[in-house]
Design an enzyme around this catalytic site. Structure first.
Site, PDB file in Angstrom:
ATOM      1  N   GLY A  31       0.762  -1.229  -0.120  1.00  0.00           N
ATOM      2  CA  GLY A  31      -0.113  -0.069  -0.055  1.00  0.00           C
ATOM      3  C   GLY A  31       0.745   1.270  -0.087  1.00  0.00           C
ATOM      4  O   GLY A  31       2.003   1.425  -0.449  1.00  0.00           O
ATOM      5  N   HIS A  37       4.400   1.572  -7.971  1.00  0.00           N
ATOM      6  CA  HIS A  37       3.468   0.447  -8.116  1.00  0.00           C
ATOM      7  C   HIS A  37       2.780   0.691  -9.287  1.00  0.00           C
ATOM      8  O   HIS A  37       2.255  -0.371  -9.811  1.00  0.00           O
ATOM      9  CB  HIS A  37       2.428   0.417  -6.934  1.00  0.00           C
ATOM     10  CG  HIS A  37       3.121   0.681  -5.533  1.00  0.00           C
ATOM     11  ND1 HIS A  37       3.259   1.771  -4.611  1.00  0.00           N
ATOM     12  CD2 HIS A  37       3.841  -0.452  -4.837  1.00  0.00           C
ATOM     13  CE1 HIS A  37       3.934   1.257  -3.459  1.00  0.00           C
ATOM     14  NE2 HIS A  37       4.329   0.024  -3.544  1.00  0.00           N
ATOM     15  N   GLN A  61       6.877  -9.985   8.155  1.00  0.00           N
ATOM     16  CA  GLN A  61       8.093  -9.555   7.355  1.00  0.00           C
ATOM     17  C   GLN A  61       9.093  -8.327   8.395  1.00  0.00           C
ATOM     18  O   GLN A  61       9.959  -7.861   7.765  1.00  0.00           O
ATOM     19  CB  GLN A  61       8.117  -9.152   6.042  1.00  0.00           C
ATOM     20  CG  GLN A  61       7.336  -7.856   5.806  1.00  0.00           C
ATOM     21  CD  GLN A  61       7.192  -7.873   4.344  1.00  0.00           C
ATOM     22  OE1 GLN A  61       6.447  -8.662   3.638  1.00  0.00           O
ATOM     23  NE2 GLN A  61       7.782  -6.851   3.592  1.00  0.00           N
ATOM     24  N   GLY A 148       9.224  -5.150  -8.588  1.00  0.00           N
ATOM     25  CA  GLY A 148      10.092  -4.158  -8.712  1.00  0.00           C
ATOM     26  C   GLY A 148      11.558  -4.502  -8.556  1.00  0.00           C
ATOM     27  O   GLY A 148      12.009  -5.091  -7.523  1.00  0.00           O
ATOM     28  N   GLU A 149      12.596  -3.869  -9.285  1.00  0.00           N
ATOM     29  CA  GLU A 149      13.825  -4.109  -9.171  1.00  0.00           C
ATOM     30  C   GLU A 149      14.197  -3.208  -8.000  1.00  0.00           C
ATOM     31  O   GLU A 149      15.477  -3.572  -7.860  1.00  0.00           O
ATOM     32  CB  GLU A 149      14.640  -3.840 -10.604  1.00  0.00           C
ATOM     33  CG  GLU A 149      14.534  -4.973 -11.622  1.00  0.00           C
ATOM     34  CD  GLU A 149      15.230  -4.342 -13.048  1.00  0.00           C
ATOM     35  OE1 GLU A 149      15.732  -3.314 -13.081  1.00  0.00           O
ATOM     36  OE2 GLU A 149      15.146  -5.217 -13.749  1.00  0.00           O
ATOM     37  N   GLN A 154      14.522  -8.970  -2.950  1.00  0.00           N
ATOM     38  CA  GLN A 154      13.179  -9.672  -2.872  1.00  0.00           C
ATOM     39  C   GLN A 154      12.938 -10.483  -4.453  1.00  0.00           C
ATOM     40  O   GLN A 154      12.486 -11.640  -4.173  1.00  0.00           O
ATOM     41  CB  GLN A 154      12.198  -8.850  -2.615  1.00  0.00           C
ATOM     42  CG  GLN A 154      10.816  -8.988  -2.691  1.00  0.00           C
ATOM     43  CD  GLN A 154       9.798  -7.946  -2.318  1.00  0.00           C
ATOM     44  OE1 GLN A 154       9.814  -7.696  -1.119  1.00  0.00           O
ATOM     45  NE2 GLN A 154       9.387  -7.121  -2.883  1.00  0.00           N
ATOM     46  N   LEU A 185      11.422   5.976  -5.625  1.00  0.00           N
ATOM     47  CA  LEU A 185      10.090   6.176  -5.132  1.00  0.00           C
ATOM     48  C   LEU A 185       9.997   5.002  -3.992  1.00  0.00           C
ATOM     49  O   LEU A 185      10.315   3.548  -4.258  1.00  0.00           O
ATOM     50  CB  LEU A 185       8.875   5.899  -6.059  1.00  0.00           C
ATOM     51  CG  LEU A 185       8.846   7.059  -7.284  1.00  0.00           C
ATOM     52  CD1 LEU A 185       7.616   6.839  -7.958  1.00  0.00           C
ATOM     53  CD2 LEU A 185       9.055   8.390  -6.480  1.00  0.00           C
ATOM     54  N   SER A 186       9.614   5.326  -2.784  1.00  0.00           N
ATOM     55  CA  SER A 186       9.275   4.396  -1.841  1.00  0.00           C
ATOM     56  C   SER A 186       8.149   4.764  -0.933  1.00  0.00           C
ATOM     57  O   SER A 186       7.979   6.292  -0.796  1.00  0.00           O
ATOM     58  CB  SER A 186      10.537   4.224  -1.192  1.00  0.00           C
ATOM     59  OG  SER A 186      10.182   3.435   0.201  1.00  0.00           O
TER      60      SER A 186
HETATM   61  P1  AMP Z   1       6.074  -2.382  -1.460  1.00  0.00           P
HETATM   62  O1  AMP Z   1       4.633  -1.912  -1.459  1.00  0.00           O
HETATM   63  O2  AMP Z   1       7.036  -1.288  -1.219  1.00  0.00           O
HETATM   64  O3  AMP Z   1       6.174  -3.670  -0.524  1.00  0.00           O
HETATM   65  O4  AMP Z   1       6.239  -2.772  -2.959  1.00  0.00           O
HETATM   66  C1  AMP Z   1       5.671  -3.725  -3.646  1.00  0.00           C
HETATM   67  C2  AMP Z   1       6.030  -3.909  -4.979  1.00  0.00           C
HETATM   68  O5  AMP Z   1       6.442  -2.429  -5.654  1.00  0.00           O
HETATM   69  C3  AMP Z   1       7.411  -4.541  -5.175  1.00  0.00           C
HETATM   70  O6  AMP Z   1       7.550  -5.277  -5.941  1.00  0.00           O
HETATM   71  C4  AMP Z   1       8.653  -3.231  -5.135  1.00  0.00           C
HETATM   72  O7  AMP Z   1       9.796  -3.739  -5.653  1.00  0.00           O
HETATM   73  C5  AMP Z   1       7.657  -2.280  -6.062  1.00  0.00           C
HETATM   74  N1  AMP Z   1       8.364  -1.034  -6.016  1.00  0.00           N
HETATM   75  C6  AMP Z   1       8.250  -0.287  -4.902  1.00  0.00           C
HETATM   76  N2  AMP Z   1       8.881   0.745  -5.255  1.00  0.00           N
HETATM   77  C7  AMP Z   1       9.281   0.734  -6.646  1.00  0.00           C
HETATM   78  C8  AMP Z   1       9.757   1.849  -7.599  1.00  0.00           C
HETATM   79  N3  AMP Z   1      10.380   2.848  -7.061  1.00  0.00           N
HETATM   80  N4  AMP Z   1      10.033   1.369  -8.517  1.00  0.00           N
HETATM   81  C9  AMP Z   1       9.488   0.110  -9.131  1.00  0.00           C
HETATM   82  N5  AMP Z   1       8.930  -0.712  -8.477  1.00  0.00           N
HETATM   83  C10 AMP Z   1       8.797  -0.426  -7.141  1.00  0.00           C
END
Ligand code: AMP
Length: 279
Positions: A31, A37, A61, A148-149, A154, A185-186
């Site tokens: 989320g 995403h 996790q 995502g890379e 992961q 982005l995070s």
């Molecule tokens: P998360 O919600 O942070 O657990 O991420 C969910 C998915 O989104 C994972 O596969 C992440 O690698 C991917 N993801 C998160 N941030 C990015 C980003 N900046 N660029 C590409 N994929 C992302």
């Protein structure tokens, strides 16, 4: 887009889809959705006839309870963003009862890949990731899933578990989406103060500099030391900074065409990760 909160309702829908010959694409997330995403959803274009985004902040996790409680949440805003973007059939947002029933005691452990990098100082983290990903693949009956890379370790672990357990899911890797100043982005970026946010741009900048020096033939150890020092000067606490193979995550040399630079570093209590290929 339909908001689904129970695994039974999800099972009814995905069973019908499979019977109708649909291909199910899944984007697992925790989320606080952002353009990274959305890029994963977009990457499923032409590869899946139905798309499911899952949102579940997975308690098993997190090895730090504060990190779990502080993890940003906002289902309404996430649903609105997906609705506005379009192309998603189901937003699956289960609560814990739908994922971890009383007595839940199974863990999926991807040995070897889980002990290094982010696994080194977050014991059990990747067992939690592998377990939830396996469960979400089963619940959604995913044919293809985008990762995502940005979270490269992961991605490697998910690929390994799919191969090892013969799961009928294709894994689609998606390049990291970055801000204008190159910060990846995070969801965690939202927890940075404005001062920390400005400083955070040093993370990708330091990686770029280090990669340029490695490409110029400078010594690996010296480059890593300098980069580590630069990050500390910028106010980061560095957890690791390592050159590893993008194929098997083993330590490697700059001459390896799959080599990637991996970093984890915190600003205050916000832990950021990033990685970039050398080539
Ligand atoms: P998360 O919600 O942070 O657990 O991420 C969910 C998915 O989104 C994972 O596969 C992440 O690698 C991917 N993801 C998160 N941030 C990015 C980003 N900046 N660029 C590409 N994929 C992302």
């Amino acid at each position: 887009m339909k908001l689904v909160k129970t695994r039974q309702e999800l099972a009814d829908i995905v069973t019908q889809w499979h019977r109708a010959g649909e291909t199910i694409g899944v984007v697992p997330t925790m989320g606080s959705l952002h353009a990274g995403h959305l890029a994963l959803v977009k990457a499923l274009d032409g590869k899946a006839t139905r798309r499911i985004v899952t949102i579940f902040v997975n308690p098993i996790q997190f090895n730090n309870p504060d990190d779990f409680h502080l993890y940003p949440r906002g289902l309404e805003a996430d649903a609105a963003l997906l609705e506005e973007t379009g192309g998603v059939d189901i937003l699956y947002a289960p609560d814990e009862t739908q994922i971890y029933a009383p007595g839940f005691s199974t863990r999926v452990v991807v040995s070897g890949l889980d002990a290094m990098l982010c696994g080194g100082d977050r014991p059990g983290h990747f067992d939690g990731v592998a377990t939830i990903v396996t469960k979400l693949f089963m619940q959604t009956r995913a044919d293809i899933a985008a990762f995502g890379e940005k979270d490269f370790q992961q991605l490697c672990i998910v690929r390994r578990l799919v191969q090892d357990l013969d799961l009928p899911v294709s894994i689609l890797p998606v390049p990291t989406v970055r801000e204008a100043d190159q910060l990846a982005l995070s969801s965690r970026n939202r927890r940075l103060t404005p001062v920390q946010r400005a400083r955070a741009a040093h993370l990708p900048a330091s990686l770029h500099t280090c990669i340029a020096e490695l490409k110029a033939g400078k010594n690996l150890e010296t480059c890593l030391k300098t980069c580590w020092h630069d990050l500390e000067e910028a106010g980061f606490t560095v957890h690791y900074l390592e050159l590893r193979s993008g194929k098997n995550l083993q330590a490697t040399q700059p001459s390896d065409p799959s080599a990637r630079l991996f970093v984890a570093a915190s600003l205050g209590d916000v832990r950021l990760i990033d990685n970039m290929p050398l080539c």
